[in-house]
Write an enzyme that holds these catalytic residues in place. Structure first.
Site, PDB file in Angstrom:
ATOM      1  CB  CYS A   2      -0.948   0.091   1.193  1.00 45.38           C
ATOM      2  SG  CYS A   2      -2.100  -1.261   1.286  1.00 45.38           S
ATOM      3  NE  ARG A  27       4.661   1.788  -0.056  1.00 50.01           N
ATOM      4  CZ  ARG A  27       5.690   1.552   0.736  1.00 50.01           C
ATOM      5  NH1 ARG A  27       6.897   1.816   0.317  1.00 50.01           N
ATOM      6  NH2 ARG A  27       5.531   1.049   1.935  1.00 50.01           N
ATOM      7  CD1 TRP A  73      -0.034  -6.202  -3.129  1.00 41.57           C
ATOM      8  CD2 TRP A  73      -0.321  -6.797  -0.992  1.00 41.57           C
ATOM      9  NE1 TRP A  73       0.307  -7.532  -3.020  1.00 41.57           N
ATOM     10  CE2 TRP A  73       0.131  -7.927  -1.720  1.00 41.57           C
ATOM     11  CE3 TRP A  73      -0.564  -6.945   0.364  1.00 41.57           C
ATOM     12  CZ2 TRP A  73       0.346  -9.161  -1.124  1.00 41.57           C
ATOM     13  CZ3 TRP A  73      -0.355  -8.185   0.959  1.00 41.57           C
ATOM     14  CH2 TRP A  73       0.090  -9.274   0.205  1.00 41.57           C
ATOM     15  CG  ASN A  99       1.435   0.742   4.219  1.00 35.27           C
ATOM     16  OD1 ASN A  99       1.169  -0.439   4.056  1.00 35.27           O
ATOM     17  ND2 ASN A  99       2.661   1.220   4.129  1.00 35.27           N
ATOM     18  N   GLY A 100      -0.781  -1.056   6.331  1.00 34.29           N
ATOM     19  CA  GLY A 100      -0.420  -1.932   7.450  1.00 34.29           C
ATOM     20  C   GLY A 100      -1.566  -2.861   7.782  1.00 34.29           C
ATOM     21  CD  GLU A 487      17.194 -12.698  -8.230  1.00 40.01           C
ATOM     22  OE1 GLU A 487      16.679 -13.232  -7.243  1.00 40.01           O
ATOM     23  OE2 GLU A 487      16.857 -11.586  -8.657  1.00 40.01           O
ATOM     24  CE  LYS A 491      13.746 -10.852 -10.232  1.00 39.62           C
ATOM     25  NZ  LYS A 491      14.477 -10.558  -9.052  1.00 39.62           N
ATOM     26  CD  GLU A 494       9.790 -11.048  -8.957  1.00 36.02           C
ATOM     27  OE1 GLU A 494       9.128 -10.591  -8.028  1.00 36.02           O
ATOM     28  OE2 GLU A 494      11.034 -10.917  -9.045  1.00 36.02           O
ATOM     29  CG  HIS A 510      19.158 -36.312  -5.374  1.00 33.68           C
ATOM     30  ND1 HIS A 510      19.515 -37.576  -4.963  1.00 33.68           N
ATOM     31  CD2 HIS A 510      20.319 -35.633  -5.570  1.00 33.68           C
ATOM     32  CE1 HIS A 510      20.834 -37.656  -4.883  1.00 33.68           C
ATOM     33  NE2 HIS A 510      21.350 -36.488  -5.257  1.00 33.68           N
ATOM     34  CE  LYS A 609      11.498  -2.725  -5.753  1.00 35.85           C
ATOM     35  NZ  LYS A 609      12.171  -3.806  -6.503  1.00 35.85           N
TER      36      LYS A 609
HETATM   37  O1  M6R Z   1      12.891  -5.047  -0.005  1.00 35.94           O
HETATM   38  P1  M6R Z   1      13.428  -6.427   0.236  1.00 35.94           P
HETATM   39  O2  M6R Z   1      14.736  -6.647  -0.423  1.00 35.94           O
HETATM   40  O3  M6R Z   1      13.472  -6.770   1.700  1.00 35.94           O
HETATM   41  O4  M6R Z   1      12.368  -7.369  -0.430  1.00 35.94           O
HETATM   42  C1  M6R Z   1      12.487  -8.756  -0.370  1.00 35.94           C
HETATM   43  C2  M6R Z   1      11.597  -9.432  -1.377  1.00 35.94           C
HETATM   44  O5  M6R Z   1      10.263  -9.078  -1.163  1.00 35.94           O
HETATM   45  C3  M6R Z   1      11.968  -9.065  -2.813  1.00 35.94           C
HETATM   46  O6  M6R Z   1      13.297  -9.363  -3.089  1.00 35.94           O
HETATM   47  C4  M6R Z   1      11.071  -9.817  -3.808  1.00 35.94           C
HETATM   48  O7  M6R Z   1      11.326 -11.174  -3.750  1.00 35.94           O
HETATM   49  C5  M6R Z   1      11.262  -9.262  -5.215  1.00 35.94           C
HETATM   50  N1  M6R Z   1       9.993  -9.088  -5.849  1.00 35.94           N
HETATM   51  C6  M6R Z   1      12.089 -10.129  -6.085  1.00 35.94           C
HETATM   52  O8  M6R Z   1      12.241  -9.629  -7.361  1.00 35.94           O
END
Ligand code: M6R
Length: 614
Positions: A2, A27, A73, A99-100, A487, A491, A494, A510, A609
């Site tokens: 949010c 956000r 969000w 927000n929260g 990673e 990527k 998501e 395995h 984010k």
């Molecule tokens: O702000 P942060 O680095 O603590 O966030 C952690 C994860 O939420 C963040 O890396 C998330 O996995 C990303 N969307 C990955 O691209």
């Protein structure tokens, strides 16, 4: 999660709010809304993006020089018009953006319902504003006092701003666990509030970061008063923002993600500037130096993080153990905080976070702190909650990262962590002068090497075209390239919604090998390193089952190109720092596939984010 924004001053608030919400949309983007106070207090809200809200006005925008705005969000209640913020009090005299999460909202709601309150939404935030209204009426007190009393009774996290029809020259704001920045405008008595500084930077560079359990009372033309939840006056500390407006604009790129991928040569070199100078045998992070003795004496380092930052932590584990011989454990912050972990006095906890607001990482810090650990933070957002909750740390200086998929923050995190490892190794005498020089020289040449990989963009786009309709992907790597495989898979999944899994290549036999057939694209990060021969065998195992292999290889590799379907060549470097290079083609691959599938790569579905809820 949010984004909230508010304005009070002499400008038309609507313009400030909408522009601000667009900046904060990363956000959360389930719904958006604004409340403006002219003669009446009017709330306008809509499911969907800020642009959907804008359309509802048909170019006839509401007026008012004070207002609040929200991009959501969803936590409590599905994303729809009714659950969108702002929320009114029952008499429609107050409106809130929040927000929260208010954890005890259900019991408060029940009590309020027994007093006759009716709720139109399923949100905890609507309960929050009714609760404040109820307290104000019962106690016949000022609004800020009612807010203060309410905050002593709610459990959870919040950043709130409240607007009142009865006081058209005042905004009340408060925070605990969710960020809130107050911008002090250049015009007399003008103020901006937002979840981060991006909606504020074009108006002023003077900001105050509210601390947990602080309440700000902002009066137009007068000023800002801050008190804590115990009514004790606080003196606001005014920070100067270093952020520039261009850093939060797309600069000609279609998406922020692509811009941020292409910024990496510069962000990595910004991150090293003044901190690493191979010619002078210099590796120094100011904040870390102040705790170098603690790091040298630490029996172990615990790394906590989430998502991409956790992957950076895995690379850090490998390099710190290799060159400093200090044991390292890498934990998901969300697991660590709830599993009664052993933390001894003197352990060093390294918290890695781009946003510096991730709720689980923050909670892991508080837990470790209470057990006597030294907390070092590696954050990108200056002044963020994690940066402030840490004893010391190092900023990554990657500049604002707006795309939800983390790219330049990851490579900047790695850069900081490598410098930290070098500092510690030197202090512990576990690295020779030659090794130190070699590694630091190789690090200095990384921006150039990233540039070389970026020049393969079109080639990677062509490969993406061939696999954009795949339903699954497997990513394999060994050693330092194993976290890169994780990673790469994160990527892709998501932003393109293709199921993808990252695995250590040797683990394939395995279980995951059962998935391989001629339909399965397998991305193998197979650069020349100490496990090269082993990964060549893993590629053969995939090919024997007719999997399609896209291999990331070191330039000049003569063997792997003969075995696989596609190769992407990256420049050679020391194997410990190869992740800085080998991750780049994976970022581009996922970007192109997502764009070809028609996905909004900057705002993937269901994600935000900054994950400020657990
Ligand atoms: O702000 P942060 O680095 O603590 O966030 C952690 C994860 O939420 C963040 O890396 C998330 O996995 C990303 N969307 C990955 O691209």
């Amino acid at each position: 999660m949010c984004g909230i924004v508010a304005y009070i001053g002499e400008k038309q608030a609507y313009d400030v709010l909408i522009k601000g919400l667009k900046r904060l949309e990363y956000r959360g983007y389930d719904s958006a809304g604004v409340a403006l106070l002219n003669n009446d207090l009017e709330v306008f809200k809509k499911q969907g993006k800020v642009a959907d809200l804008e359309k509802t006005f048909n170019n006839k925008f509401p007026e008012g020089k004070i207002g609040i705005g929200h991009t959501r969000w969803a936590t409590h209640g599905e994303p729809n018009d009714v659950n969108a913020h702002p929320h009114y009090s029952s008499d429609h005299n107050l409106a809130i953006i929040h927000n929260g999460i208010i954890e005890n909202y259900a019991s408060i709601k029940k009590e309020l319902q027994s007093k006759g309150h009716q709720f139109s939404s399923e949100t905890d935030s609507e309960v929050f504003i009714h609760f404040i209204e109820d307290i104000q009426k019962n106690n016949n007190c000022t609004l800020d006092e009612a807010v203060r009393i309410a905050l002593t009774k709610v459990v959870g996290a919040y950043a709130i701003v409240i607007i009142s029809k009865d006081n058209p020259d005042q905004l009340i704001a408060a925070r605990k666990g969710s960020p809130l920045v107050v911008g002090i405008g250049e015009a007399n008595g003008e103020f901006f509030l937002a979840s981060d500084a991006t909606p504020i930077v074009e108006y002023t560079k003077n900001v105050v970061y509210l601390n947990d359990e602080e309440i700000a009372i902002i009066n137009r033309g007068v000023g800002i008063n801050i008190k804590n939840i115990d009514s004790v006056e606080q003196s606001p500390y005014v920070h100067t923002l270093e952020m520039e407006l261009e850093a939060i604009e797309k600069g000609g790129f279609d998406y922020f993600m692509l811009k941020e991928i292409f910024e990496q040569p510069r962000s990595v070199s910004d991150c090293m500037r003044g901190r690493l100078i191979s010619e002078k045998d210099h590796a120094l992070l100011g904040g870390i130096r102040r705790h170098l003795k603690d790091l040298v004496e630490a029996q172990r380092i615990i790394i906590v993080a989430c998502g991409t930052s956790w992957h950076a932590g895995l690379v850090a584990e490998y390099v710190i153990e290799e060159i400093t011989r200090t044991p390292v454990e890498v934990e998901y912050a969300s697991e660590f905080r709830y599993r009664n972990p052993i933390v001894n006095k003197g352990d060093v906890l390294l918290a890695i976070s781009q946003s510096g607001e991730t709720a689980d990482t923050l909670a892991a810090i508080e837990l470790a702190k209470s057990k006597g650990a030294i907390i070092l933070g590696v954050c990108n957002v200056v002044g963020s909650s994690i940066a402030r909750a840490s004893h010391e740390g190092a900023y990554t200086h990657a500049g604002p990262e707006i795309g939800v998929a983390s790219t330049k923050a990851f490579t900047a995190q790695l850069t900081v962590l490598y410098i930290m490892a070098l500092m510690l190794a030197k202090a512990k005498n576990t690295i020779t002068d030659n090794q130190f020089k070699d590694l630091s020289r190789q690090l200095e040449s990384i921006p150039e090497k990233i540039n070389t990989v970026l020049s393969l963009n079109e080639e990677i786009e062509k490969i993406s075209e061939l696999y954009k309709d795949a339903s699954n992907f497997l990513y394999l790597g060994r050693g330092y390239n194993f976290p890169v495989a994780l990673e790469g898979a994160l990527k892709l999944k998501e932003i393109s919604y293709i199921h993808a899994e990252g695995y250590p290549a040797a683990e394939m036999k395995h279980g995951p090998i059962a998935l391989i057939d001629e339909e399965m694209p397998v991305v193998v990060i197979a650069t020349r390193d100490s496990s090269y021969d082993k990964i060549v065998s893993n590629i053969q195992e995939v090919k024997a089952r007719k999997g399609k292999v896209i291999a990331i290889v070191t330039k000049g590799d003569a063997l792997i190109p003969k075995m696989v379907d596609h190769v992407i060549e990256v420049p050679a470097t020391h194997e410990a720092i190869m992740p800085l290079v080998s991750v780049i083609p994976l970022q581009l691959l996922s970007y192109h596939i997502a764009v070809m599938r028609g996905c909004n790569v900057d705002q993937p579905r269901n994600l935000a984010k900054s994950v400020t809820v657990e």
